[in-house]
Design an enzyme around this catalytic site. Structure first.
Site, PDB file in Angstrom:
ATOM      1  N   GLY A  48      15.041  -1.220  -9.785  1.00  0.00           N
ATOM      2  CA  GLY A  48      15.371  -0.878 -11.153  1.00  0.00           C
ATOM      3  C   GLY A  48      14.194  -0.860 -12.099  1.00  0.00           C
ATOM      4  O   GLY A  48      13.047  -0.709 -11.697  1.00  0.00           O
ATOM      5  N   ARG A 264       4.742 -10.603  -5.080  1.00  0.00           N
ATOM      6  CA  ARG A 264       4.687  -9.884  -3.800  1.00  0.00           C
ATOM      7  C   ARG A 264       3.417 -10.170  -3.002  1.00  0.00           C
ATOM      8  O   ARG A 264       3.459 -10.220  -1.770  1.00  0.00           O
ATOM      9  CB  ARG A 264       4.771  -8.379  -4.063  1.00  0.00           C
ATOM     10  CG  ARG A 264       6.153  -7.983  -4.456  1.00  0.00           C
ATOM     11  CD  ARG A 264       6.259  -6.524  -4.799  1.00  0.00           C
ATOM     12  NE  ARG A 264       7.619  -6.264  -5.229  1.00  0.00           N
ATOM     13  CZ  ARG A 264       8.027  -5.133  -5.763  1.00  0.00           C
ATOM     14  NH1 ARG A 264       7.184  -4.137  -5.936  1.00  0.00           N
ATOM     15  NH2 ARG A 264       9.286  -4.980  -6.113  1.00  0.00           N
ATOM     16  N   LEU A 362       8.426   1.920 -12.660  1.00  0.00           N
ATOM     17  CA  LEU A 362       9.206   2.981 -13.319  1.00  0.00           C
ATOM     18  C   LEU A 362       8.985   2.878 -14.826  1.00  0.00           C
ATOM     19  O   LEU A 362       8.835   3.883 -15.527  1.00  0.00           O
ATOM     20  CB  LEU A 362      10.691   2.839 -12.985  1.00  0.00           C
ATOM     21  CG  LEU A 362      11.098   3.090 -11.522  1.00  0.00           C
ATOM     22  CD1 LEU A 362      12.569   2.788 -11.315  1.00  0.00           C
ATOM     23  CD2 LEU A 362      10.800   4.524 -11.099  1.00  0.00           C
TER      24      LEU A 362
HETATM   25  C1  LIG Z   1      11.062   2.897  -1.677  1.00  0.00           C
HETATM   26  C2  LIG Z   1      10.502   2.597  -3.050  1.00  0.00           C
HETATM   27  C3  LIG Z   1      11.214   1.787  -3.926  1.00  0.00           C
HETATM   28  C4  LIG Z   1      10.709   1.516  -5.198  1.00  0.00           C
HETATM   29  N1  LIG Z   1      11.447   0.758  -6.073  1.00  0.00           N
HETATM   30  C5  LIG Z   1      10.995   0.584  -7.332  1.00  0.00           C
HETATM   31  C6  LIG Z   1      11.807  -0.086  -8.306  1.00  0.00           C
HETATM   32  O1  LIG Z   1      12.921  -0.490  -8.026  1.00  0.00           O
HETATM   33  N2  LIG Z   1      11.296  -0.243  -9.558  1.00  0.00           N
HETATM   34  C7  LIG Z   1      10.050   0.205  -9.917  1.00  0.00           C
HETATM   35  O2  LIG Z   1       9.644   0.023 -11.059  1.00  0.00           O
HETATM   36  N3  LIG Z   1       9.283   0.860  -9.013  1.00  0.00           N
HETATM   37  C8  LIG Z   1       9.720   1.067  -7.743  1.00  0.00           C
HETATM   38  N4  LIG Z   1       8.944   1.749  -6.854  1.00  0.00           N
HETATM   39  C9  LIG Z   1       7.680   2.345  -7.317  1.00  0.00           C
HETATM   40  C10 LIG Z   1       7.998   3.589  -8.131  1.00  0.00           C
HETATM   41  O3  LIG Z   1       9.095   4.250  -7.585  1.00  0.00           O
HETATM   42  C11 LIG Z   1       6.815   4.549  -8.194  1.00  0.00           C
HETATM   43  O4  LIG Z   1       5.637   3.882  -8.517  1.00  0.00           O
HETATM   44  C12 LIG Z   1       7.088   5.601  -9.269  1.00  0.00           C
HETATM   45  O5  LIG Z   1       8.331   6.211  -9.016  1.00  0.00           O
HETATM   46  C13 LIG Z   1       5.987   6.638  -9.297  1.00  0.00           C
HETATM   47  O6  LIG Z   1       6.435   7.712 -10.069  1.00  0.00           O
HETATM   48  P1  LIG Z   1       5.482   8.955 -10.312  1.00  0.00           P
HETATM   49  O7  LIG Z   1       6.258   9.892 -11.160  1.00  0.00           O
HETATM   50  O8  LIG Z   1       4.171   8.478 -10.798  1.00  0.00           O
HETATM   51  O9  LIG Z   1       5.211   9.571  -8.846  1.00  0.00           O
HETATM   52  P2  LIG Z   1       6.199  10.038  -7.677  1.00  0.00           P
HETATM   53  O10 LIG Z   1       7.594   9.697  -7.962  1.00  0.00           O
HETATM   54  O11 LIG Z   1       5.608   9.529  -6.414  1.00  0.00           O
HETATM   55  O12 LIG Z   1       6.065  11.629  -7.711  1.00  0.00           O
HETATM   56  C14 LIG Z   1       4.878  12.282  -7.319  1.00  0.00           C
HETATM   57  C15 LIG Z   1       5.093  13.784  -7.395  1.00  0.00           C
HETATM   58  O13 LIG Z   1       3.831  14.472  -7.281  1.00  0.00           O
HETATM   59  C16 LIG Z   1       3.964  15.552  -6.358  1.00  0.00           C
HETATM   60  N5  LIG Z   1       2.628  15.859  -5.800  1.00  0.00           N
HETATM   61  C17 LIG Z   1       1.762  15.005  -5.198  1.00  0.00           C
HETATM   62  N6  LIG Z   1       0.644  15.660  -4.823  1.00  0.00           N
HETATM   63  C18 LIG Z   1       0.792  16.960  -5.200  1.00  0.00           C
HETATM   64  C19 LIG Z   1      -0.004  18.136  -5.068  1.00  0.00           C
HETATM   65  N7  LIG Z   1      -1.214  18.133  -4.467  1.00  0.00           N
HETATM   66  N8  LIG Z   1       0.482  19.310  -5.555  1.00  0.00           N
HETATM   67  C20 LIG Z   1       1.688  19.365  -6.155  1.00  0.00           C
HETATM   68  N9  LIG Z   1       2.494  18.279  -6.290  1.00  0.00           N
HETATM   69  C21 LIG Z   1       2.065  17.092  -5.825  1.00  0.00           C
HETATM   70  C22 LIG Z   1       4.958  15.005  -5.344  1.00  0.00           C
HETATM   71  O14 LIG Z   1       5.506  16.035  -4.551  1.00  0.00           O
HETATM   72  C23 LIG Z   1       5.967  14.348  -6.284  1.00  0.00           C
HETATM   73  O15 LIG Z   1       6.816  15.312  -6.852  1.00  0.00           O
HETATM   74  C24 LIG Z   1       9.441   2.035  -5.578  1.00  0.00           C
HETATM   75  C25 LIG Z   1       8.723   2.846  -4.681  1.00  0.00           C
HETATM   76  C26 LIG Z   1       9.245   3.134  -3.437  1.00  0.00           C
HETATM   77  C27 LIG Z   1       8.444   4.007  -2.515  1.00  0.00           C
END
Ligand SMILES: Cc1cc2nc3c(=O)[nH]c(=O)nc-3n(C[C@H](O)[C@H](O)[C@H](O)COP(=O)(O)OP(=O)(O)OC[C@H]3O[C@@H](n4cnc5c(N)ncnc54)[C@H](O)[C@@H]3O)c2cc1C
Length: 503
Positions: A48, A264, A362
């Site tokens: 969350g 962690r 998040l």
């Molecule tokens: C299983 C899991 C559970 C988690 N649970 C939690 C939680 O409960 N609470 C919390 O706070 N955090 C949690 N986290 C961490 C959190 O989810 C992530 O740190 C956060 O969602 C990252 O968001 P973001 O938008 O930065 O990147 P992401 O959600 O990783 O999105 C990255 C995007 O960039 C795109 N992309 C990457 N490279 C390229 C490229 N070269 N060209 C075009 N597109 C590209 C990908 O396709 C994707 O769409 C969890 C993570 C995981 C893996």
């Protein structure tokens, strides 16, 4: 007349989606992802979003927990702003339609490691990320251009100003580019991350001239399901009473003040020691009668792996989960390259310090997406970066004769994982440096290149930091050092600060 900016956002996780939502009405926004729109770490998030919304809680307490978990290496004022804004952000998400779970008294709050209070809001039980992504997807539909299966392989920069990007071999102009491309869990054999988490954004930013910072701080989540296909077991499961045990049922964390809910880095290190002694580690949730009801998604993953949490111990191991470091950003999310912003996990805002507090990720992604979008909203096309002559790229990338991905993952896990030493790090660095160049265009090869370059940076950064702090554990330097208290390892391609220098 004021011309709206054209902005390309790379990534469709919560950071990219939130920025797109904020900018949709004031700029011409194109949102790009290399895979399908719903494929991201964000959509996998279970536990969350942390926010001090309870009447007995306060952002000050949330801040104190964030700093303690981060070994006080955090950027304090940004961390303070983030936790102060968290309750408002929750209100905004609820208004957009995110169905955070409630009781009669208010939000249903979960407990997670190193939090002094129950303060984690969740939705769709244990699929909070999916709930937020779906709502944001809905609210941007029709307001921005969305392109999937577009691999970004270059951020085009002239005289330190962004001109656009190269995606699938074609140039696309933009006044500003926002990197929201997530982390790099695929560097390791065991990871919670999606297969697309290959650190592309860090490599792209480095090539564009931006600064990479604090890469040695990689968080390992203690409880990854140790079966074929793996999958995360949220920390909220321990928050509701599950214990880490060995095969004989002896608890691993009972002598620690917060027991199973230590930060962690602490829990993963204890597990790693047990695993090195040859013990298997399990999560005991057999006493939790409500497990299936509270964690339906996790319960289903366990059942698919042939484990019944009501009667079986769940086999677990630590897996690479989150990058605390990343592309260095200013208070408004801009990198050192004019017009290039970084938000979400790819960025190093500094709020997590040396180890991220559970469910602050998040929050960080959503908060800084808003901050950066608000900064960009005040600009217009005339006030920014002029387009230069840019030739379309042939799509050929200079590449290294790279190691096989599995070999890289195994070696990173062995030498640059939870425990590190000079001997192992030096061997890793030499091994990485022994690879030569070749040409390639394919997505997997581009990702391999990103992983390779990043592995080298992380190994160098881990070698340089001669102390143990947060997620970075040196067996040959087991203590925190005052000398390293305020120092960061930085990498930048241009000569302004040089590779491997410190500030
Ligand atoms: C299983 C899991 C559970 C988690 N649970 C939690 C939680 O409960 N609470 C919390 O706070 N955090 C949690 N986290 C961490 C959190 O989810 C992530 O740190 C956060 O969602 C990252 O968001 P973001 O938008 O930065 O990147 P992401 O959600 O990783 O999105 C990255 C995007 O960039 C795109 N992309 C990457 N490279 C390229 C490229 N070269 N060209 C075009 N597109 C590209 C990908 O396709 C994707 O769409 C969890 C993570 C995981 C893996």
């Amino acid at each position: 007349m004021k011309q709206p900016l054209s902005i390309i956002i790379i990534g469709t996780g919560v950071a990219g989606l939130m920025a797109a939502h904020q900018l949709a009405d004031v700029a011409r926004v194109t949102l790009i992802t290399k895979n399908l729109i719903m494929e991201s770490n964000s959509a996998l998030a279970q536990g969350g979003v942390a926010a001090a919304v309870d009447k007995d809680d306060h952002p000050q307490a949330h801040l104190a927990d964030t700093l303690a978990a981060g070994s006080f290496f955090n950027h304090r004022s940004r961390a303070r702003d983030m936790v102060n804004q968290a309750p408002n952000l929750i209100d905004e998400l609820v208004e957009l339609g995110v169905p955070f779970e409630k009781t009669k008294e208010g939000y249903m709050l979960a407990n997670e490691g190193a939090h002094s209070k129950r303060r984690v809001l969740h939705a769709l039980k244990d699929q909070t990320g999916k709930a937020i992504v779906e709502v944001l997807q809905q609210v941007i539909t029709g307001r921005v251009v969305q392109l999937d299966e577009q691999l970004v392989t270059e951020i085009v920069v002239k005289q330190n100003k962004v001109q656009g990007i190269i995606a699938n071999g074609c140039f696309k102009h933009a006044d500003a580019v926002m990197l929201a491309s997530g982390g790099a869990g695929q560097l390791y054999r065991c990871t919670t991350n999606t297969s697309g988490a290959t650190g592309d954004g860090l490599y792209l930013a480095y090539q564009a001239g931006a600064v990479l910072k604090d890469l040695e701080f990689i968080q390992f989540h203690p409880t990854v399901l140790k079966t074929k296909g793996s999958g995360l077991i949220s920390e909220a499961v321990r928050g509701e009473g599950a214990h880490l045990v060995n095969k004989a049922g002896k608890r691993l964390m009972s002598s620690y003040p917060r027991q199973d809910l230590e930060a962690r880095d602490v829990v993963s290190a204890v597990m790693n020691q047990a695993i090195k002694r040859g013990e298997d580690v399990f999560l005991d949730a057999t006493h939790m009668a409500y497990f299936a009801e509270r964690f339906p998604f996790i319960h289903k993953s366990c059942r698919q792996a042939g484990i019944d949490p009501a009667v079986d111990y769940i086999p677990v191991e630590p897996g690479a989960h989150f990058m605390c470091g990343g592309v260095e950003t200013s208070n408004v999310g801009e990198t050192s390259v004019s017009g290039l912003y970084a938000i979400g996990e790819v960025a190093c805002t500094g709020v997590h310090g040396a180890n991220r507090l559970a469910s602050n990720s998040l929050l960080e992604a959503l908060h800084f997406a808003k901050v950066a979008a608000s900064h960009l909203s005040s600009k217009d096309s005339g006030s920014v970066y002029k387009q230069a002559d840019v030739k379309e790229e042939s799509g050929h990338q200079q590449n290294h004769m790279l190691p096989f991905r599995e070999e890289l993952q195994d070696k990173m896990s062995q030498f640059v994982g939870i425990e590190r030493s000079e001997e192992g790090l030096l061997a890793m660095e030499k091994w990485l440096q022994s690879f030569r160049d070749k040409q390639t265009t394919k997505q997997e090869q581009f990702e391999d290149r990103c992983l390779y370059e990043l592995a080298l940076f992380i190994t160098k950064a881990a070698r340089a930091r001669k102390e143990t702090r947060g997620t970075h554990r040196r067996m040959d330097y087991p203590n925190m050092s005052t000398e390293w208290k305020d120092q960061s390892v930085l990498f930048q391609k241009k000569h302004t600060r040089g590779e491997g220098t410190f500030e």
